[in-house]
Design a protein around this motif. Structure first.
Motif, PDB file in Angstrom:
ATOM      1  N   ALA A  33       0.869  -1.172   0.000  1.00  0.00           N
ATOM      2  CA  ALA A  33       0.000   0.000   0.000  1.00  0.00           C
ATOM      3  C   ALA A  33       0.907   1.223   0.000  1.00  0.00           C
ATOM      4  N   ILE A  51      -3.405   4.556  -0.461  1.00  0.00           N
ATOM      5  CA  ILE A  51      -4.114   3.733  -1.438  1.00  0.00           C
ATOM      6  C   ILE A  51      -3.711   2.286  -1.252  1.00  0.00           C
ATOM      7  N   SER A  52      -4.679   1.390  -1.426  1.00  0.00           N
ATOM      8  CA  SER A  52      -4.425  -0.029  -1.196  1.00  0.00           C
ATOM      9  C   SER A  52      -3.611  -0.657  -2.314  1.00  0.00           C
ATOM     10  N   ALA A  56      -7.991  -0.175  -5.346  1.00  0.00           N
ATOM     11  CA  ALA A  56      -9.448  -0.133  -5.226  1.00  0.00           C
ATOM     12  C   ALA A  56      -9.922   0.693  -4.042  1.00  0.00           C
ATOM     13  N   ASN A  57      -9.046   0.867  -3.052  1.00  0.00           N
ATOM     14  CA  ASN A  57      -9.437   1.590  -1.840  1.00  0.00           C
ATOM     15  C   ASN A  57      -8.501   2.747  -1.568  1.00  0.00           C
ATOM     16  N   THR A  58      -9.082   3.858  -1.151  1.00  0.00           N
ATOM     17  CA  THR A  58      -8.303   5.042  -0.814  1.00  0.00           C
ATOM     18  C   THR A  58      -8.805   5.629   0.497  1.00  0.00           C
ATOM     19  N   TYR A  59      -7.937   6.395   1.129  1.00  0.00           N
ATOM     20  CA  TYR A  59      -8.300   7.034   2.395  1.00  0.00           C
ATOM     21  C   TYR A  59      -7.539   8.355   2.477  1.00  0.00           C
ATOM     22  N   SER A  71      -3.810   7.909  -6.663  1.00  0.00           N
ATOM     23  CA  SER A  71      -4.042   6.816  -7.602  1.00  0.00           C
ATOM     24  C   SER A  71      -2.721   6.086  -7.831  1.00  0.00           C
ATOM     25  N   TRP A 102      -2.774  -1.687   5.379  1.00  0.00           N
ATOM     26  CA  TRP A 102      -3.715  -0.659   4.910  1.00  0.00           C
ATOM     27  C   TRP A 102      -4.979  -0.694   5.727  1.00  0.00           C
ATOM     28  N   PRO A 103      -5.609   0.439   6.090  1.00  0.00           N
ATOM     29  CA  PRO A 103      -5.038   1.760   5.862  1.00  0.00           C
ATOM     30  C   PRO A 103      -4.116   2.180   7.006  1.00  0.00           C
TER      31      PRO A 103
END
Length: 123
Positions: A33, A51-52, A56-59, A71, A102-103
């Motif tokens: 990550a 970001i993972s 697909a996953n963000t924080y 991204s 993550w996260p």
């Protein structure tokens, strides 16, 4: 082991945009990550976004939600930070970093760091 090289910083007026890039070396980039942090003079390094592994996953930190986008392109071993509506108080050195979890939002949770890129936002 991952080596990270940050780029894309510069001088921009308040309200402007910049896109930072972080190029990673090594075959295991997609196994990490990634995160972005920033450090202003005299202040502690602070979390910006993460970001993972797959992207697909963000924080995000609350202060940048809706303005910054993280991204990644695993085929290019690169992670990006698109920054819009920049503010003068966001002037800092921006660092990308890699972590196995993550996260993660703490500096100590990241294992590898880029050298940083300076972002200066003029008023």
């Amino acid at each position: 082991q991952v080596q990270l090289v940050d780029s894309g910083g510069g001088l921009v007026q308040a309200g402007g945009s910049l896109r930072l890039s972080c190029a990673a070396s090594g075959p295991t980039f997609s196994g990490y990550a990634m995160g972005w942090f920033r450090q202003a003079p005299g202040k502690e390094r602070q979390f910006v976004a993460t970001i993972s592994w797959s992207g697909a996953n963000t924080y995000y930190a609350d202060s940048v939600k809706g303005r910054f986008t993280i991204s990644r392109d695993n085929a290019k071993n690169t992670v990006y930070l698109q920054m819009n509506s920049l503010k003068p108080e966001e002037t800092a050195v921006y660092y990308c970093a890699a972590t196995g979890g993550w996260p993660k939002t703490r500096v100590r949770d990241y294992d590898f760091w880029g050298q940083g890129t300076q972002v200066t936002v003029s008023s």
